[in-house]
Design a protein around this motif. Structure first.
Motif, mmCIF file in Angstrom:
data_model
loop_
_atom_site.group_PDB
_atom_site.id
_atom_site.type_symbol
_atom_site.label_atom_id
_atom_site.label_comp_id
_atom_site.label_asym_id
_atom_site.label_seq_id
_atom_site.Cartn_x
_atom_site.Cartn_y
_atom_site.Cartn_z
ATOM 1 N N SER A 62 0.820 -1.220 0.000
ATOM 2 C CA SER A 62 0.000 0.000 0.000
ATOM 3 C C SER A 62 0.854 1.271 0.000
ATOM 4 C CB SER A 62 -0.948 0.016 1.197
ATOM 5 O OG SER A 62 -0.226 0.128 2.406
ATOM 6 N N HIS A 63 2.177 1.105 0.107
ATOM 7 C CA HIS A 63 3.088 2.261 0.090
ATOM 8 C C HIS A 63 3.064 2.897 -1.296
ATOM 9 C CE1 HIS A 63 6.715 4.606 1.100
ATOM 10 N NE2 HIS A 63 7.044 4.388 -0.152
ATOM 11 N N VAL A 64 2.996 4.242 -1.354
ATOM 12 C CA VAL A 64 3.049 4.958 -2.628
ATOM 13 C C VAL A 64 4.408 5.637 -2.764
ATOM 14 C CG1 VAL A 64 2.056 6.816 -4.025
ATOM 15 C CG2 VAL A 64 0.568 5.274 -2.753
ATOM 16 N N LYS A 65 4.688 6.625 -1.905
ATOM 17 C CA LYS A 65 6.009 7.247 -1.901
ATOM 18 C C LYS A 65 6.183 8.117 -0.666
ATOM 19 C CE LYS A 65 5.753 11.576 -4.482
ATOM 20 N NZ LYS A 65 6.230 12.283 -5.656
ATOM 21 N N ASN A 66 7.426 8.173 -0.201
ATOM 22 C CA ASN A 66 7.749 9.062 0.911
ATOM 23 C C ASN A 66 7.906 10.472 0.374
ATOM 24 O OD1 ASN A 66 7.795 6.949 2.716
ATOM 25 N ND2 ASN A 66 9.990 6.622 2.549
ATOM 26 N N ARG A 67 7.552 11.435 1.203
ATOM 27 C CA ARG A 67 7.663 12.844 0.818
ATOM 28 C C ARG A 67 8.842 13.480 1.537
ATOM 29 N NH1 ARG A 67 2.915 10.783 -0.473
ATOM 30 N NH2 ARG A 67 1.991 11.655 -2.328
ATOM 31 N N SER A 68 9.376 14.529 0.951
ATOM 32 C CA SER A 68 10.511 15.240 1.546
ATOM 33 C C SER A 68 10.003 16.252 2.574
ATOM 34 C CB SER A 68 11.318 15.963 0.471
ATOM 35 O OG SER A 68 10.567 17.037 -0.057
ATOM 36 N N ARG A 69 10.902 16.660 3.414
ATOM 37 C CA ARG A 69 10.584 17.685 4.412
ATOM 38 C C ARG A 69 10.087 18.960 3.719
ATOM 39 N NH1 ARG A 69 14.263 21.314 7.746
ATOM 40 N NH2 ARG A 69 13.136 21.573 9.689
ATOM 41 N N SER A 70 10.765 19.339 2.638
ATOM 42 C CA SER A 70 10.364 20.565 1.930
ATOM 43 C C SER A 70 8.980 20.436 1.303
ATOM 44 C CB SER A 70 11.407 20.956 0.883
ATOM 45 O OG SER A 70 11.520 19.963 -0.103
ATOM 46 N N GLU A 71 8.598 19.244 0.848
ATOM 47 C CA GLU A 71 7.250 19.057 0.293
ATOM 48 C C GLU A 71 6.184 19.292 1.366
ATOM 49 O OE1 GLU A 71 7.213 15.795 -3.162
ATOM 50 O OE2 GLU A 71 8.362 15.160 -1.385
ATOM 51 N N PHE A 72 6.435 18.768 2.568
ATOM 52 C CA PHE A 72 5.487 19.008 3.664
ATOM 53 C C PHE A 72 5.451 20.489 4.041
ATOM 54 C CE2 PHE A 72 5.796 14.397 4.591
ATOM 55 C CZ PHE A 72 4.445 14.111 4.719
ATOM 56 N N LEU A 73 6.614 21.118 4.165
ATOM 57 C CA LEU A 73 6.660 22.535 4.558
ATOM 58 C C LEU A 73 5.943 23.413 3.539
ATOM 59 C CD1 LEU A 73 10.301 22.835 5.936
ATOM 60 C CD2 LEU A 73 8.172 22.961 7.245
ATOM 61 N N GLU A 74 6.123 23.126 2.254
ATOM 62 C CA GLU A 74 5.440 23.899 1.205
ATOM 63 C C GLU A 74 3.924 23.781 1.332
ATOM 64 O OE1 GLU A 74 6.975 22.611 -2.573
ATOM 65 O OE2 GLU A 74 9.012 23.242 -2.038
ATOM 66 N N LEU A 75 3.451 22.589 1.668
ATOM 67 C CA LEU A 75 2.013 22.377 1.817
ATOM 68 C C LEU A 75 1.457 23.179 3.004
ATOM 69 C CD1 LEU A 75 -0.095 20.808 0.265
ATOM 70 C CD2 LEU A 75 0.322 18.863 1.753
ATOM 71 N N PHE A 76 2.146 23.131 4.140
ATOM 72 C CA PHE A 76 1.727 23.919 5.288
ATOM 73 C C PHE A 76 1.721 25.414 4.945
ATOM 74 C CE2 PHE A 76 2.676 20.129 7.876
ATOM 75 C CZ PHE A 76 1.637 20.181 8.789
ATOM 76 N N GLN A 77 2.738 25.874 4.247
ATOM 77 C CA GLN A 77 2.823 27.295 3.882
ATOM 78 C C GLN A 77 1.725 27.690 2.905
ATOM 79 O OE1 GLN A 77 6.860 27.625 2.507
ATOM 80 N NE2 GLN A 77 7.695 27.756 4.583
ATOM 81 N N GLU A 78 1.450 26.809 1.947
ATOM 82 C CA GLU A 78 0.402 27.082 0.959
ATOM 83 C C GLU A 78 -0.949 27.337 1.622
ATOM 84 O OE1 GLU A 78 -1.970 24.629 -2.511
ATOM 85 O OE2 GLU A 78 0.144 24.158 -2.164
ATOM 86 N N TYR A 79 -1.225 26.623 2.698
ATOM 87 C CA TYR A 79 -2.487 26.769 3.409
ATOM 88 C C TYR A 79 -2.413 27.795 4.539
ATOM 89 C CZ TYR A 79 -4.788 23.072 0.845
ATOM 90 O OH TYR A 79 -5.374 22.331 -0.150
ATOM 91 N N GLY A 80 -1.269 28.454 4.690
ATOM 92 C CA GLY A 80 -1.150 29.539 5.654
ATOM 93 C C GLY A 80 -1.012 29.115 7.105
ATOM 94 N N TYR A 81 -0.578 27.893 7.356
ATOM 95 C CA TYR A 81 -0.437 27.410 8.733
ATOM 96 C C TYR A 81 0.722 28.089 9.446
ATOM 97 C CZ TYR A 81 -3.870 23.688 8.357
ATOM 98 O OH TYR A 81 -5.034 22.991 8.236
ATOM 99 N N TYR A 82 0.552 28.281 10.743
ATOM 100 C CA TYR A 82 1.602 28.821 11.592
ATOM 101 C C TYR A 82 2.355 27.645 12.213
ATOM 102 C CZ TYR A 82 -1.235 33.006 11.196
ATOM 103 O OH TYR A 82 -1.953 34.064 10.709
ATOM 104 N N SER A 83 3.616 27.521 11.860
ATOM 105 C CA SER A 83 4.411 26.385 12.331
ATOM 106 C C SER A 83 4.705 26.498 13.814
ATOM 107 C CB SER A 83 5.723 26.317 11.550
ATOM 108 O OG SER A 83 6.506 25.251 12.029
ATOM 109 N N LEU A 84 4.407 25.447 14.547
ATOM 110 C CA LEU A 84 4.772 25.362 15.956
ATOM 111 C C LEU A 84 6.097 24.623 16.093
ATOM 112 C CD1 LEU A 84 1.332 24.416 17.526
ATOM 113 C CD2 LEU A 84 2.439 26.652 17.487
#
Length: 122
Positions: A62-84
């Motif tokens: 069921s594994h598709v692919k691992n994501r990079s740290r930068s891919e996750f950070l870009e997604l949080f930024q795109e949605y305007g999240y405040y990083s804790l």
């Protein structure tokens, strides 16, 4: 009194074809000011990424692919999240294959943990 609830997902994003879709749905249901925590495996560097994903797919179909740290950070930024916080932890894990010749193999996995608040819109 307004109540916020939090969403925590662990080891799920590497199973999604498009990580944007479940992220968007989590954002839709999370109240403003709510906390979103994502924990998942980090992709290896580009040279090893495809090999690592093939190994994981052999171990778990069921594994598709691992994501990079930068891919996750870009997604949080795109949605305007405040990083804790965003943390990295390395651990070794067994491959858990049934074949006895592989039973003692293990790989090193880097885990990512992101914690962020959904923005409050006025």
């Amino acid at each position: 009194m307004q109540r916020n609830f939090h969403i925590r997902t662990r080891l799920s994003f590497h199973h999604f074809l498009k990580m944007e879709q479940p992220f968007a749905e989590m954002s839709r249901v999370l109240k403003p000011g709510g906390k979103l925590v994502i924990i998942d495996m980090e992709a290896a560097g580009e040279r090893l990424r495809e090999i690592e994903d093939r190994i994981e797919t052999m171990r778990d179909c069921s594994h598709v692919k691992n994501r990079s740290r930068s891919e996750f950070l870009e997604l949080f930024q795109e949605y305007g999240y405040y990083s804790l916080s965003n943390e990295i932890q390395t651990r070794r894990k067994g491959l858990n294959w049934r074949a006895s010749s592989f039973s003692s193999l293990s790989i090193e996995t880097t885990m990512l943990r992101f914690s962020a608040l959904k923005p409050i819109q006025f």
